[in-house]
Design a protein around this motif. Structure first.
Motif, PDB file in Angstrom:
ATOM      1  N   MET A 132       0.789  -1.050  -0.166  1.00 42.57           N
ATOM      2  CA  MET A 132       0.030   0.000  -0.081  1.00 42.57           C
ATOM      3  C   MET A 132       1.020   1.276   0.097  1.00 42.57           C
ATOM      4  O   MET A 132       1.785   1.432   0.860  1.00 42.57           O
ATOM      5  CB  MET A 132      -1.039   0.105   1.337  1.00 42.57           C
ATOM      6  CG  MET A 132      -1.859   1.227   1.298  1.00 42.57           C
ATOM      7  SD  MET A 132      -2.947   1.175   2.685  1.00 42.57           S
ATOM      8  CE  MET A 132      -2.167   1.592   3.851  1.00 42.57           C
ATOM      9  N   HIS A 133       0.741   2.211  -0.918  1.00 43.45           N
ATOM     10  CA  HIS A 133       1.445   3.412  -1.294  1.00 43.45           C
ATOM     11  C   HIS A 133       0.503   4.538  -1.027  1.00 43.45           C
ATOM     12  O   HIS A 133      -0.556   4.727  -1.313  1.00 43.45           O
ATOM     13  CB  HIS A 133       2.215   3.416  -2.486  1.00 43.45           C
ATOM     14  CG  HIS A 133       2.924   4.470  -2.747  1.00 43.45           C
ATOM     15  ND1 HIS A 133       4.322   4.508  -1.991  1.00 43.45           N
ATOM     16  CD2 HIS A 133       3.145   5.463  -3.659  1.00 43.45           C
ATOM     17  CE1 HIS A 133       4.766   5.770  -2.404  1.00 43.45           C
ATOM     18  NE2 HIS A 133       4.280   6.152  -3.407  1.00 43.45           N
TER      19      HIS A 133
ATOM     20  N   ILE B 252      -2.295  -1.053  -3.765  1.00 41.79           N
ATOM     21  CA  ILE B 252      -3.203  -0.112  -3.415  1.00 41.79           C
ATOM     22  C   ILE B 252      -2.542   1.423  -3.180  1.00 41.79           C
ATOM     23  O   ILE B 252      -1.486   1.577  -2.627  1.00 41.79           O
ATOM     24  CB  ILE B 252      -4.006  -0.417  -1.774  1.00 41.79           C
ATOM     25  CG1 ILE B 252      -4.504  -1.830  -1.969  1.00 41.79           C
ATOM     26  CG2 ILE B 252      -4.833   0.693  -1.320  1.00 41.79           C
ATOM     27  CD1 ILE B 252      -4.857  -2.335  -0.552  1.00 41.79           C
ATOM     28  N   LEU B 253      -3.359   2.405  -3.597  1.00 43.18           N
ATOM     29  CA  LEU B 253      -2.715   3.690  -3.516  1.00 43.18           C
ATOM     30  C   LEU B 253      -3.985   4.570  -2.669  1.00 43.18           C
ATOM     31  O   LEU B 253      -5.076   4.299  -2.698  1.00 43.18           O
ATOM     32  CB  LEU B 253      -2.967   4.545  -4.933  1.00 43.18           C
ATOM     33  CG  LEU B 253      -1.739   4.226  -5.796  1.00 43.18           C
ATOM     34  CD1 LEU B 253      -2.038   4.979  -7.185  1.00 43.18           C
ATOM     35  CD2 LEU B 253      -0.386   4.683  -5.196  1.00 43.18           C
TER      36      LEU B 253
ATOM     37  N   ALA C  13      -5.625   5.781 -11.697  1.00 41.15           N
ATOM     38  CA  ALA C  13      -5.306   4.187 -11.978  1.00 41.15           C
ATOM     39  C   ALA C  13      -4.710   4.021 -13.410  1.00 41.15           C
ATOM     40  O   ALA C  13      -3.846   3.199 -13.254  1.00 41.15           O
ATOM     41  CB  ALA C  13      -6.760   3.778 -11.881  1.00 41.15           C
ATOM     42  N   MET C  14      -5.137   4.640 -14.318  1.00 41.82           N
ATOM     43  CA  MET C  14      -4.462   4.670 -15.577  1.00 41.82           C
ATOM     44  C   MET C  14      -3.197   4.694 -15.664  1.00 41.82           C
ATOM     45  O   MET C  14      -2.264   3.941 -16.147  1.00 41.82           O
ATOM     46  CB  MET C  14      -5.057   5.446 -16.579  1.00 41.82           C
ATOM     47  CG  MET C  14      -4.781   5.286 -18.145  1.00 41.82           C
ATOM     48  SD  MET C  14      -5.745   6.302 -19.110  1.00 41.82           S
ATOM     49  CE  MET C  14      -5.199   7.747 -18.667  1.00 41.82           C
ATOM     50  N   PHE C  15      -2.651   5.549 -15.089  1.00 46.62           N
ATOM     51  CA  PHE C  15      -1.070   5.995 -15.209  1.00 46.62           C
ATOM     52  C   PHE C  15      -0.272   5.376 -13.846  1.00 46.62           C
ATOM     53  O   PHE C  15       0.891   5.726 -13.893  1.00 46.62           O
ATOM     54  CB  PHE C  15      -0.772   7.615 -15.087  1.00 46.62           C
ATOM     55  CG  PHE C  15      -1.225   8.025 -16.209  1.00 46.62           C
ATOM     56  CD1 PHE C  15      -0.285   8.064 -17.357  1.00 46.62           C
ATOM     57  CD2 PHE C  15      -2.452   8.868 -16.399  1.00 46.62           C
ATOM     58  CE1 PHE C  15      -0.813   8.784 -18.612  1.00 46.62           C
ATOM     59  CE2 PHE C  15      -2.762   9.503 -17.648  1.00 46.62           C
ATOM     60  CZ  PHE C  15      -1.795   9.423 -18.787  1.00 46.62           C
ATOM     61  N   THR C  16      -0.988   4.639 -13.168  1.00 45.94           N
ATOM     62  CA  THR C  16      -0.142   3.958 -11.962  1.00 45.94           C
ATOM     63  C   THR C  16      -0.301   2.567 -12.019  1.00 45.94           C
ATOM     64  O   THR C  16       0.364   1.826 -11.260  1.00 45.94           O
ATOM     65  CB  THR C  16      -0.573   4.483 -10.631  1.00 45.94           C
ATOM     66  OG1 THR C  16      -1.924   4.025 -10.437  1.00 45.94           O
ATOM     67  CG2 THR C  16      -0.260   6.011 -10.590  1.00 45.94           C
ATOM     68  N   ASN C  17      -0.960   1.923 -12.888  1.00 47.66           N
ATOM     69  CA  ASN C  17      -1.194   0.479 -13.057  1.00 47.66           C
ATOM     70  C   ASN C  17      -1.906  -0.209 -11.850  1.00 47.66           C
ATOM     71  O   ASN C  17      -1.673  -1.157 -11.454  1.00 47.66           O
ATOM     72  CB  ASN C  17      -0.120  -0.298 -13.310  1.00 47.66           C
ATOM     73  CG  ASN C  17       0.623  -0.188 -14.811  1.00 47.66           C
ATOM     74  OD1 ASN C  17      -0.219   0.009 -15.731  1.00 47.66           O
ATOM     75  ND2 ASN C  17       1.967  -0.496 -15.076  1.00 47.66           N
TER      76      ASN C  17
ATOM     77  N   ARG D  12     -10.628   0.720  -8.232  1.00 50.03           N
ATOM     78  CA  ARG D  12     -11.233   0.538  -7.179  1.00 50.03           C
ATOM     79  C   ARG D  12     -10.519   0.344  -5.990  1.00 50.03           C
ATOM     80  O   ARG D  12     -10.492   0.369  -4.555  1.00 50.03           O
ATOM     81  CB  ARG D  12     -12.086  -0.951  -6.979  1.00 50.03           C
ATOM     82  CG  ARG D  12     -11.157  -2.248  -7.265  1.00 50.03           C
ATOM     83  CD  ARG D  12     -12.334  -3.327  -7.700  1.00 50.03           C
ATOM     84  NE  ARG D  12     -12.787  -3.506  -6.707  1.00 50.03           N
ATOM     85  CZ  ARG D  12     -12.489  -4.712  -5.493  1.00 50.03           C
ATOM     86  NH1 ARG D  12     -11.447  -5.519  -5.941  1.00 50.03           N
ATOM     87  NH2 ARG D  12     -13.110  -4.988  -4.367  1.00 50.03           N
ATOM     88  N   ALA D  13      -8.808   0.317  -6.387  1.00 54.18           N
ATOM     89  CA  ALA D  13      -7.721   0.220  -5.494  1.00 54.18           C
ATOM     90  C   ALA D  13      -7.016   1.712  -5.152  1.00 54.18           C
ATOM     91  O   ALA D  13      -6.090   1.690  -4.124  1.00 54.18           O
ATOM     92  CB  ALA D  13      -6.806  -0.845  -5.546  1.00 54.18           C
TER      93      ALA D  13
END
Length: 542
Positions: A172-173, A207-208, A225-229, A233-234
């Motif tokens: 988790m970041h 998880i971000l 989500a798109m730019f961090t893979n 929902r995470a």
């Protein structure tokens, strides 16, 4: 097998990784899991025990006597069923110390000792050991991704993520979404770069958690989500809250705990967070306000008294009143009449623990004010020692002091302890002003309270266990004189019969203890001593 959740932070420091990790841990615990937490600090100090509070805030003491990072205090306050130990906090300094000791013993058989694999292996061994016997272990990495100091920890985590596999470990970041006022929008680029930094190490977050002061719309979530893979929902949003105790429900409402359970294959009932709802209700629906004067020498940095601050907050919840802490610099109090006027407006006085002579006269001025004017007083550790010295000076009229401040005082009412065995083989303890040694009492120790005393009534017991962190003790030779003058010695250590608690017979609430009760206070119930202190202040105000 224990499942591991690693917690990292990016963009800037002080985002609240410890609170985020503890909040998620509390939700998982509420679902029936046995959870523990560990903090890895990248600094070279072996532990924070010798660090100035200005450098690192409070030193939190565990039951087994480890001097640890203050985040472990958050861990214990958020978890009901887990207590921290020396296994739950280690530093780069501790790791290097261990590895170098092994090298000196020849454990590595003459091999070249390197960061990889020797340092990283030692880190991994400690991580795995800290999680033994638990369903889930949360592992927080101190510092910010990209820091040179934390690279060995990051490499150790990268290796563990591979070794343990996706079914046993995740990451988790925590990042920041800054708001640019001129553009009237949140910026996701710092988060993207932070994740890119993680990816360059070989770690993909699962998880971000995005810290922000503003609401985050769905388009922004999708972009992150798109730019961090990371699945949309995470991507959890952690907007600034009124209280850190609202964060467990924030995570629950965004189904962060479901992500963990799905990843690890846990089939568990929903979390019951009604106890956290009661905490929030008590916090924000309080009736009236109590102002507590906290007289110390680190008041410019409230983190130096973090556990005391939280314990007062918890006691307010328990008493259904708002507790406002008015910090008073003890050193400035000695010469500033205006500060004394401020002190007199407060409903209660608290003198916390500390080391060294600076500010002690100001603290004793505050203690004397509380003693002579019937103001509820709570002294902790040094706050007890100074209460005894003040009483000896102004009531017994003795030229008394602690040998910590005056090695040649004619009446060493506080001093280091010496142990010896008498001719019968029985252990004896005495306090001597000439004693240059001294071993710090650390960790949980039992104490026996005098039946019928105020302390015994507060605890509802005559045997208690509390955590210590101090080197100096009260001199038993002065007990009789103190008690004849009205100061009751109401508690003694079970092992050495050292003075643990004092109270005044003819005072509404004047209690001081040698131990640190703040370390075991919880938002869900508080601590009996702090609860009684705030309760007494509430009655006095009424």
């Amino acid at each position: 097998m224990t499942k591991f959740i690693f917690v990292t932070g990016g963009v800037v420091s002080s985002l609240g990784k410890g609170i985020a990790a503890a909040s998620l841990a509390s939700v998982l615990e509420a679902r029936g899991l046995k959870v523990t937490m560990t903090k890895m600090d990248p600094y070279i100090n072996v532990d924070p025990g010798t660090m100035s509070p200005f450098e690192h805030g409070e030193v939190f003491v565990t039951e087994d006597g480890a001097e640890t990072d203050l985040d472990l205090g958050y861990y214990e306050r958020f978890l009901r069923r887990s207590k921290m130990s020396k296994a739950n906090n280690f530093t780069s300094g501790r790791i290097y110390q261990t590895v170098l000791a092994k090298e000196r013993r020849g454990d590595y058989l003459g091999k070249t000792v390197q960061v990889v694999p020797h340092i990283t292996d030692e880190i991994q061994n400690r991580i795995l050991a800290s999680g033994e016997g638990y369903d889930v272990a949360m592992i927080e990495i101190g510092g910010t991704v990209g820091d040179i100091e934390s690279l060995p920890f990051m490499e150790a985590v990268r290796q563990l993520l591979v070794k343990l596999g996706r079914e046993n470990a995740m990451l988790m970041h925590l990042t920041l979404l800054p708001y640019i006022n001129s553009a009237k929008e949140l910026k996701t680029k710092p988060t993207q770069h932070s994740v890119k930094e993680l990816l360059s190490i070989g770690i993909q977050p699962d998880i971000l958690v995005c810290r922000t002061e503003h609401d985050v719309d769905e388009d922004t979530r999708r972009k992150i989500a798109m730019f961090t893979n990371v699945p949309e929902r995470a991507v959890a949003v952690c907007k600034d809250a009124r209280s850190i105790y609202e964060i467990p429900r924030t995570f629950y409402e965004q189904n962060v705990d479901d992500l963990v359970c799905e990843r690890f294959g846990f089939e568990l009932p929903e979390a019951d967070l009604s106890d956290w709802d009661k905490v929030i209700d008590g916090l924000f629906n309080a009736q009236g306000e109590i102002v507590v004067a906290m007289v110390g020498k680190y008041v410019e940095l409230p983190d130096a008294y973090k556990s005391v601050n939280e314990a007062l907050l918890h006691a307010g919840i328990a008493n259904k009143v708002k507790v406002k802490i008015h910090y008073i610099d003890a050193e400035k109090l000695e010469s500033d009449d205006g500060l004394m006027d401020e002190l007199k407006l407060c409903h209660a006085v608290l003198v916390p623990g500390g080391f060294g002579e600076r500010g002690t006269q100001g603290k004793m001025m505050a203690i004397r004010h509380a003693r002579e004017n019937g103001v509820p007083y709570l002294g902790i550790c040094l706050g007890m020692q100074l209460a005894v010295i003040e009483f000896a000076k102004n009531v017994l009229k003795l030229d008394a002091n602690s040998t910590e401040f005056d090695r040649k005082t004619p009446n060493p009412i506080i001093g280091l302890i010496t142990e010896w065995f008498d001719e019968k083989g029985d252990l004896q303890v005495r306090t001597l002003e000439s004693d240059l040694g001294g071993t710090m009492r650390l960790g949980a120790q039992e104490a026996n309270l005098v039946a019928g005393s105020k302390l015994a009534h507060i605890y509802g017991a005559t045997t208690i266990s509390e955590r210590h962190r101090h080197r100096y003790e009260m001199n038993g030779r002065y007990i009789e004189a103190l008690e004849n003058a009205g100061m009751k010695i109401s508690g003694y250590s079970a092992k050495q019969h050292l003075v643990e608690t004092i109270e005044l017979n003819d005072h509404p609430f004047f209690v001081a203890v040698q131990y640190h009760p703040e370390f075991t206070s919880s938002p869900r119930g508080g601590h009996p001593l702090f609860n009684a202190f705030i309760g007494a202040a509430t009655l006095q105000k009424a």
